[in-house]
Design a protein around this motif. Structure first.
Motif, mmCIF file in Angstrom:
data_model
loop_
_atom_site.group_PDB
_atom_site.id
_atom_site.type_symbol
_atom_site.label_atom_id
_atom_site.label_comp_id
_atom_site.label_asym_id
_atom_site.label_seq_id
_atom_site.Cartn_x
_atom_site.Cartn_y
_atom_site.Cartn_z
ATOM 1 N N ASN A 357 0.821 -1.210 0.000
ATOM 2 C CA ASN A 357 0.000 0.000 0.000
ATOM 3 C C ASN A 357 0.858 1.265 0.000
ATOM 4 O O ASN A 357 0.408 2.330 -0.418
ATOM 5 C CB ASN A 357 -0.961 0.016 1.198
ATOM 6 C CG ASN A 357 -0.226 -0.084 2.522
ATOM 7 O OD1 ASN A 357 0.936 -0.449 2.561
ATOM 8 N ND2 ASN A 357 -0.932 0.238 3.603
ATOM 9 N N ASP A 360 1.403 1.925 -3.600
ATOM 10 C CA ASP A 360 0.168 2.477 -4.155
ATOM 11 C C ASP A 360 0.033 3.970 -3.836
ATOM 12 O O ASP A 360 -0.431 4.752 -4.669
ATOM 13 C CB ASP A 360 -1.051 1.728 -3.620
ATOM 14 C CG ASP A 360 -1.125 0.305 -4.158
ATOM 15 O OD1 ASP A 360 -0.572 0.073 -5.256
ATOM 16 O OD2 ASP A 360 -1.713 -0.555 -3.492
ATOM 17 N N THR A 363 1.725 6.586 -6.157
ATOM 18 C CA THR A 363 1.000 6.942 -7.381
ATOM 19 C C THR A 363 -0.457 6.513 -7.234
ATOM 20 O O THR A 363 -0.889 5.515 -7.798
ATOM 21 C CB THR A 363 1.643 6.254 -8.601
ATOM 22 O OG1 THR A 363 3.049 6.381 -8.521
ATOM 23 C CG2 THR A 363 1.152 6.876 -9.890
ATOM 24 N N PRO A 364 -1.249 7.235 -6.454
ATOM 25 C CA PRO A 364 -2.623 6.785 -6.191
ATOM 26 C C PRO A 364 -3.533 6.875 -7.412
ATOM 27 O O PRO A 364 -4.471 6.080 -7.549
ATOM 28 C CB PRO A 364 -3.091 7.727 -5.074
ATOM 29 C CG PRO A 364 -2.240 8.948 -5.244
ATOM 30 C CD PRO A 364 -0.920 8.469 -5.736
ATOM 31 N N ALA A 401 1.702 -4.353 -6.921
ATOM 32 C CA ALA A 401 1.700 -2.922 -6.626
ATOM 33 C C ALA A 401 2.626 -2.169 -7.581
ATOM 34 O O ALA A 401 2.312 -1.063 -8.032
ATOM 35 C CB ALA A 401 2.111 -2.693 -5.178
ATOM 36 N N GLY A 404 0.959 -1.753 -10.891
ATOM 37 C CA GLY A 404 -0.040 -0.687 -10.838
ATOM 38 C C GLY A 404 0.598 0.693 -10.936
ATOM 39 O O GLY A 404 0.069 1.584 -11.607
ATOM 40 N N MET A 405 1.756 0.878 -10.292
ATOM 41 C CA MET A 405 2.446 2.159 -10.369
ATOM 42 C C MET A 405 2.895 2.425 -11.797
ATOM 43 O O MET A 405 2.773 3.551 -12.308
ATOM 44 C CB MET A 405 3.649 2.172 -9.423
ATOM 45 C CG MET A 405 4.444 3.475 -9.446
ATOM 46 S SD MET A 405 5.836 3.493 -8.294
ATOM 47 C CE MET A 405 6.827 2.169 -8.958
ATOM 48 N N ARG A 408 -0.112 3.469 -13.938
ATOM 49 C CA ARG A 408 -0.607 4.822 -13.688
ATOM 50 C C ARG A 408 0.388 5.892 -14.151
ATOM 51 O O ARG A 408 0.012 7.048 -14.315
ATOM 52 C CB ARG A 408 -0.935 4.992 -12.200
ATOM 53 C CG ARG A 408 -2.196 4.230 -11.775
ATOM 54 C CD ARG A 408 -2.598 4.528 -10.352
ATOM 55 N NE ARG A 408 -1.689 3.940 -9.374
ATOM 56 C CZ ARG A 408 -1.814 2.700 -8.882
ATOM 57 N NH1 ARG A 408 -2.811 1.930 -9.295
ATOM 58 N NH2 ARG A 408 -0.965 2.251 -7.999
#
Length: 450
Positions: A357, A360, A363-364, A401, A404-405, A408
């Motif tokens: 997290n 995360d 870079t939300p 994670a 995901g970064m 984004r």
């Protein structure tokens, strides 16, 4: 004719060379096999068979590197000519090593004499008794005005006390000093009378010195390895520092005397904290202003269980590289550090598993305005395959994670992210952080996300 021209050109460049190097053509002999005159089967000697002394001296200097102090003496025993070359260059004898009572005093006296007036590079090790330290100083101290570098390994408190308290005179040429002991001297030492105008680098391990001494004010590099090592109230006097390393043994605790106001290190570019507690780490970052800090290494930071640090940290506007080696900082404290590093370009977790997290939160969303470190272009995670540390997540969660970064920040073409899983357990190499710019020592790795 070619031989005569070569001889003329050589002695035109080196007129002081002895003429016995001139080449005299060999007399021909009659070959019974071919019924014709032939020259003896030997290669034609060249004037360069005896190269200039400058080249020989440079070869001896290269052979003396890596602590091979006896190489000049070995070369000087080959021939009279090489001996004259070696004795004619005092720099070849300026590196002196004393190992307790095992080093011949005659050998040291010979080197001091042959080095003439050139600066000395000194290594003093294996000092176990007060007598060992006094004997070494009796030989070296009369030449203190020639000391250029000093590396003193003092194995007992008696030897350290005798050696350090004897350094009362100025060392005008000293550029680098390293003092290593086994336990802190009870009373701080005012070494060299505080007068070392050329001193730029200093390393102290378990040896107490006066931290407000004038000799520290001109340092550009300082390494301190001690539990009672650093008072931030003194740090403000080290304004020329470009590199600062603070190390504490794992079973000890850093003792600090906090000032009433913040201190500033305007020139510091590299900062390393090793073995310091998590609370002391953020506490130091809240006290010291580091406007030009470009890289920071946090290694073996011990977790401070309990509530997070409730103060505010100073901004790190120039920080570009952050490395965490064998460090498990709390989620909140690490976020505080990252929030103050708006120009951070590279983060490396080396055997310091980041919480998924936390990745995360860097870079939300896809909006750069929401990114914690908007200039981040390199994100690396280095972990071990056989890691028995208890965790509430696994390596797959971290890899997800990271993906995901990347997704984004897809429009950032310079973003590189890699997770390396090392086969095997930690070893003596991976226990310590690799130097800046060096590859992590490992046998194999697997690219999980790239």
């Amino acid at each position: 004719m070619d031989i005569e021209i070569a001889n003329y050109m050589f002695f035109n460049d080196y007129p002081d060379y002895p003429e016995d190097v001139l080449y005299t053509p060999p007399k021909p002999v009659l070959s019974l096999e071919s019924d014709r005159l032939m020259f003896p089967p030997s290669s034609v000697p060249s004037p360069m068979m005896r190269p200039p002394p400058e080249i020989i001296s440079r070869i001896i200097e290269l052979g003396s590197e890596d602590g091979q102090d006896g190489f000049p003496k070995l070369v000087s025993h080959i021939s009279r000519w090489l001996r004259d070359v070696a004795l004619g260059n005092p720099t070849l004898w300026s590196s002196i090593t004393i190992v307790g009572n095992k080093t011949s005093r005659e050998e040291i006296s010979m080197r001091l004499e042959r080095s003439k007036g050139v600066p000395l590079e000194l290594v003093v090790s294996g000092m176990y008794t007060r007598q060992d330290a006094e004997d070494a100083l009796n030989l070296l101290y009369p030449h203190i005005d020639r000391w250029k570098t000093l590396d003193a390994d003092l194995r007992t408190s008696q030897a350290a006390d005798a050696f350090m308290h004897a350094l009362i005179d100025s060392a005008p040429l000293l550029e680098s000093a390293t003092f290593s002991g086994v336990s802190n001297i009870h009373s701080p030492v005012h070494i060299f009378g505080g007068k070392t105008p050329s001193l730029k680098s200093m390393s102290v391990r378990n040896v107490s010195v006066l931290w407000n001494s004038p000799l520290l004010q001109s340092l550009t590099s300082l390494q301190v390895h001690s539990s009672a090592c650093t008072s931030p109230s003194y740090v403000d006097q080290w304004r020329s520092l470009r590199k600062l390393v603070i190390r504490v043994d794992p079973m000890q605790q850093l003792i600090m005397q906090l000032p009433t106001s913040t201190v500033n290190l305007p020139e510091l570019e590299s900062f390393e904290l090793n073995g310091v507690s998590e609370f002391n780490t953020v506490q130091l970052l809240s006290i010291i202003e580091l406007p030009h800090l470009s890289r920071m290494l946090l290694t073996h930071i011990k977790s401070s269980r309990g509530s997070p640090f409730d103060g505010s940290l100073n901004a790190l506007p120039s920080l570009q590289k952050l490395r965490l080696h064998t460090t498990e900082m709390s989620h909140d404290n690490l976020l505080k550090v990252l929030a103050k590093s708006q120009n951070l370009e590279s983060i490396s977790f080396e055997d310091s598993s980041p919480l998924p997290n936390l990745i995360d939160m860097l870079t939300p969303t896809n909006n750069p305005a929401d990114w914690l470190c908007p200039n981040l272009s390199s994100f690396h995670v280095l972990a071990f395959e056989k890691d028995n540390a208890p965790r509430f997540y696994n390596d797959t969660d971290i890899a997800v994670a990271i993906r995901g970064m990347i997704y984004r920040r897809i429009h950032l073409k310079t973003l590189t992210s890699r997770m390396r899983i090392f086969a095997g357990y930690r070893n003596s190499q991976t226990r310590h952080a690799a130097p800046w710019g060096a590859d992590w020592p490992c046998k194999s790795d697997e690219s999980v996300c790239q």
